[in-house]
Design a protein around this motif. Structure first.
Motif, PDB file in Angstrom:
ATOM      1  N   LYS A  74      28.610  42.121  41.125  1.00 14.06           N
ATOM      2  CA  LYS A  74      28.896  43.501  41.497  1.00 14.06           C
ATOM      3  C   LYS A  74      29.812  43.590  42.706  1.00 14.06           C
ATOM      4  CE  LYS A  74      24.429  45.461  40.030  1.00 14.06           C
ATOM      5  NZ  LYS A  74      23.182  46.097  40.533  1.00 14.06           N
ATOM      6  N   ALA A  75      30.549  44.696  42.758  1.00 15.42           N
ATOM      7  CA  ALA A  75      31.296  45.074  43.953  1.00 15.42           C
ATOM      8  C   ALA A  75      30.596  46.284  44.560  1.00 15.42           C
ATOM      9  CB  ALA A  75      32.743  45.412  43.607  1.00 15.42           C
ATOM     10  N   LEU A  85      32.012  41.813  47.766  1.00 17.04           N
ATOM     11  CA  LEU A  85      31.277  41.102  46.719  1.00 17.04           C
ATOM     12  C   LEU A  85      30.139  40.319  47.346  1.00 17.04           C
ATOM     13  CD1 LEU A  85      34.319  39.638  44.710  1.00 17.04           C
ATOM     14  CD2 LEU A  85      33.038  41.731  44.199  1.00 17.04           C
ATOM     15  N   CYS A 116      38.351  38.069  40.439  1.00 16.16           N
ATOM     16  CA  CYS A 116      37.402  39.171  40.646  1.00 16.16           C
ATOM     17  C   CYS A 116      37.878  40.102  41.757  1.00 16.16           C
ATOM     18  CB  CYS A 116      36.018  38.617  40.991  1.00 16.16           C
ATOM     19  SG  CYS A 116      35.175  37.774  39.627  1.00 16.16           S
ATOM     20  N   LYS A 117      38.307  39.515  42.865  1.00 12.78           N
ATOM     21  CA  LYS A 117      38.763  40.317  43.997  1.00 12.78           C
ATOM     22  C   LYS A 117      39.986  41.159  43.631  1.00 12.78           C
ATOM     23  CE  LYS A 117      38.852  38.486  48.130  1.00 12.78           C
ATOM     24  NZ  LYS A 117      39.107  37.530  49.242  1.00 12.78           N
ATOM     25  N   VAL A 120      39.020  44.138  41.424  1.00 10.24           N
ATOM     26  CA  VAL A 120      38.302  45.141  42.215  1.00 10.24           C
ATOM     27  C   VAL A 120      39.268  45.911  43.109  1.00 10.24           C
ATOM     28  CG1 VAL A 120      36.592  45.473  44.038  1.00 10.24           C
ATOM     29  CG2 VAL A 120      36.090  43.943  42.128  1.00 10.24           C
ATOM     30  N   LYS A 124      39.740  49.834  42.920  1.00 10.63           N
ATOM     31  CA  LYS A 124      38.817  50.146  44.013  1.00 10.63           C
ATOM     32  C   LYS A 124      38.295  51.580  43.965  1.00 10.63           C
ATOM     33  CE  LYS A 124      42.482  51.216  47.388  1.00 10.63           C
ATOM     34  NZ  LYS A 124      43.066  50.812  48.703  1.00 10.63           N
ATOM     35  N   VAL A 127      34.860  51.995  42.382  1.00  6.56           N
ATOM     36  CA  VAL A 127      33.623  51.549  43.027  1.00  6.56           C
ATOM     37  C   VAL A 127      32.868  52.795  43.485  1.00  6.56           C
ATOM     38  CG1 VAL A 127      32.602  50.162  44.850  1.00  6.56           C
ATOM     39  CG2 VAL A 127      34.760  49.434  43.793  1.00  6.56           C
ATOM     40  N   LEU A 135      30.016  48.704  41.296  1.00  7.01           N
ATOM     41  CA  LEU A 135      30.941  48.393  40.210  1.00  7.01           C
ATOM     42  C   LEU A 135      30.537  47.041  39.637  1.00  7.01           C
ATOM     43  CD1 LEU A 135      33.532  49.369  38.701  1.00  7.01           C
ATOM     44  CD2 LEU A 135      34.825  47.871  40.250  1.00  7.01           C
ATOM     45  N   LEU A 137      30.840  43.811  37.452  1.00  2.82           N
ATOM     46  CA  LEU A 137      31.911  42.992  36.880  1.00  2.82           C
ATOM     47  C   LEU A 137      31.347  42.081  35.798  1.00  2.82           C
ATOM     48  CD1 LEU A 137      33.794  41.856  40.122  1.00  2.82           C
ATOM     49  CD2 LEU A 137      34.117  43.943  38.796  1.00  2.82           C
ATOM     50  N   ALA A 162      35.216  45.855  34.206  1.00  2.00           N
ATOM     51  CA  ALA A 162      34.415  46.428  35.287  1.00  2.00           C
ATOM     52  C   ALA A 162      33.833  47.769  34.864  1.00  2.00           C
ATOM     53  CB  ALA A 162      35.276  46.597  36.536  1.00  2.00           C
TER      54      ALA A 162
END
Length: 358
Positions: A74-75, A85, A116-117, A120, A124, A127, A135, A137, A162
Motif C-alpha cells: 500500500k501507499a 510506502l 512501485c514508487k 504511485v 499520487k 492516494v 492506495l 498496489l 493500483a
C-alpha cells in the motif's frame, strides 16, 4: 536504475467522490506500470502507461498452466500530505522467492521498489485522503508464451495496478469469526505454500465458500500432512496469545512469509513478549480456551493490517476469545502498525520509504 518512460492518460477517470465507500480493489487508478521479459533482452521496456486491457492469445501459458505470481502493498498519505510506502523491499524480496518457485525470471528488488514508487508518484492524486484508506498496489507477473504444453514460458509481463481502497473488512476492526478447516488443505511440504501465486488462492475458494455459508469470515487452515497444526488464514497469517506467550506458525515452506507478520513479530519482541514460531496443534488451542489461557487471536496481512478474532470453530467445539472484544496486544499492534504506516508514529525501524509530497 530503470529508465522508466511515462505516458500520461489523456482521459483521466473520475475519482471516488466518497472515500468512506471505497471498498477494496473495486476501482483502479489512471495508470499502470508495465515491463516485458524475453530471453534475449531480459527485463526491458519499463513504462507507465494509461490503465487498459491486455491483449493476450487464448493459448498463453498463464491461462492453461497458471504460471503467475503477485504481491500486495500500500501507499499511504500522511497528515502533512506526504506519500509513503511500508517496507516495499520485503515485497520485492518475496516476489523473487515466488519467481524462483514458479521458474520465472527474478526482478531486482531495487527495480521492484522503483517501479512501485514511480507508479504511485504518477497517480499520487489517487492516494486517498481519508484516515484508514490507502492506495493498494498489486504487482504481478504472468507467463505470455503461446502454446500448449507444460513448460516454463520464455516470455513474461510484469505489471503493477493500483486501487484506492478502504478497510478490507466491511466490519472494520471488529473481531471476526473463523472456521477451522480440517478436510481440505491449502498447502503441503514441497508445494507452493510459501509463494504468492494464484493457484494457492483458487484452491482455497471451496472451503471459504463453505465457511461463509456457516457465517464465518475466514478459514483457518491446518497442515497438509497430519491436519492438526494451525498454519494460516485465507488472506492472513495468524497469531495466538496463550498464557502470556505469542505463537504463530513457522515459515518453513507451507506458510506465506507475510510482511505484516514479520513486522508484528519484531514489535512483540521489542515489547518483551516471547514469540514462538513453530507447530501449534488446534487441539491445544481449544484446550487453552477451555482453561482460560487463550487470551487473544489475531490475523495479520497487508490488506486487513490486524484482524482480531473473537471465535474459532473446530469440529464440534467453539472457542470464544477475549469476550468478543479486541485484546490489548491486538489493539496495540494495530495502533502501532497503522500509526507508522500513516505517519502518526515516528518510524524508528526504518520501515517507511518516502515517495513524494502529495
Amino acid at each position: 536504475m530503470l529508465d522508466i518512460k511515462i505516458t500520461r492518460t489523456t482521459a483521466p477517470k473520475a475519482k471516488p467522490a466518497d472515500e468512506s465507500k471505497l471498498g477494496f480493489g473495486k476501482k483502479f487508478s489512471d495508470h499502470m506500470f508495465l515491463m516485458d521479459y524475453d530471453r534475449q533482452n531480459g527485463w526491458h521496456d519499463p513504462r507507465v502507461v494509461p490503465y487498459a486491457n491486455f491483449t493476450l492469445d487464448p493459448a498463453c501459458v498463464v491461462f492453461h498452466y497458471a504460471q503467475e505470481i503477485f504481491e500486495g502493498l500500500k501507499a499511504y498519505r500522511t497528515a502533512d500530505n506526504k506519500i509513503q510506502l511500508f517496507r516495499p523491499e520485503c515485497n520485492g524480496a518475496r516476489m523473487q522467492d515466488s519467481c524462483d518457485r514458479l521458474c520465472m525470471p527474478k526482478i531486482p528488488v531495487e527495480d521492484f521498489v522503483q517501479a512501485c514508487k514511480t507508479l504511485v508518484e504518477v497517480d499520487k492524486d489517487w492516494v486517498p485522503h481519508t484516515d484508514g484508506a490507502s492506495l493498494y498496489l498489486r504487482p504481478f507477473i504472468i507467463a505470455t508464451d503461446v502454446g500448449l504444453g507444460v513448460h516454463a514460458s520464455p516470455t513474461y509481463t510484469f505489471c503493477i495496478i493500483a486501487a484506492p481502497s478502504g478497510a478490507y473488512y466491511a466490519e472494520g476492526i471488529n473481531p471476526v469469526r473463523i472456521y477451522v478447516e480440517d478436510e481440505y488443505i491449502r498447502a503441503a511440504p514441497g508445494l507452493t505454500g510459501f509463494a504468492k501465486c494464484g493457484g494457492n488462492y483458487a484452491a482455497s475458494i471451496k472451503a471459504g465458500e463453505m465457511a461463509e455459508e456457516l457465517g464465518y469470515a475466514q478459514v483457518l487452515w491446518l497442515d497438509g500432512v497430519e491436519r492438526k497444526y494451525v498454519e494460516e488464514v485465507g488472506s492472513m497469517n495468524i497469531f495466538f496469545k496463550i498464557d502470556g506467550k505469542v505463537y504463530t506458525a513457522a515459515c518453513v515452506g507451507t506458510v506465506l512469509p507475510g510482511v505484516t507478520r514479520r513486522s508484528c513479530i519484531e514489535l512483540c519482541k521489542d515489547w518483551g513478549y516471547e514469540v514462538v514460531e513453530g507447530k501449534l496443534a488446534i487441539a491445544d488451542i481449544m484446550k487453552a480456551s477451555k482453561e482460560g489461557k487463550l487470551e487473544e487471536v489475531f490475523g495479520t496481512g497487508t490488506a486487513a493490517v490486524i484482524s482480531p478474532v473473537k471465535e474459532l470453530k473446530w469440529e464440534n467445539e467453539v472457542a470464544h476469545i477475549s469476550d468478543g472484544k479486541i485484546g490489548p496486544l491486538t489493539q496495540k499492534l494495530y495502533d502501532t502498525m497503522t500509526g507508522i504506516q500513516w505517519g502518526k508514529i515516528a518510524d524508528t525501524k526504518g520501515w517507511i520509504v518516502p515517495v513524494c509530497n502529495g
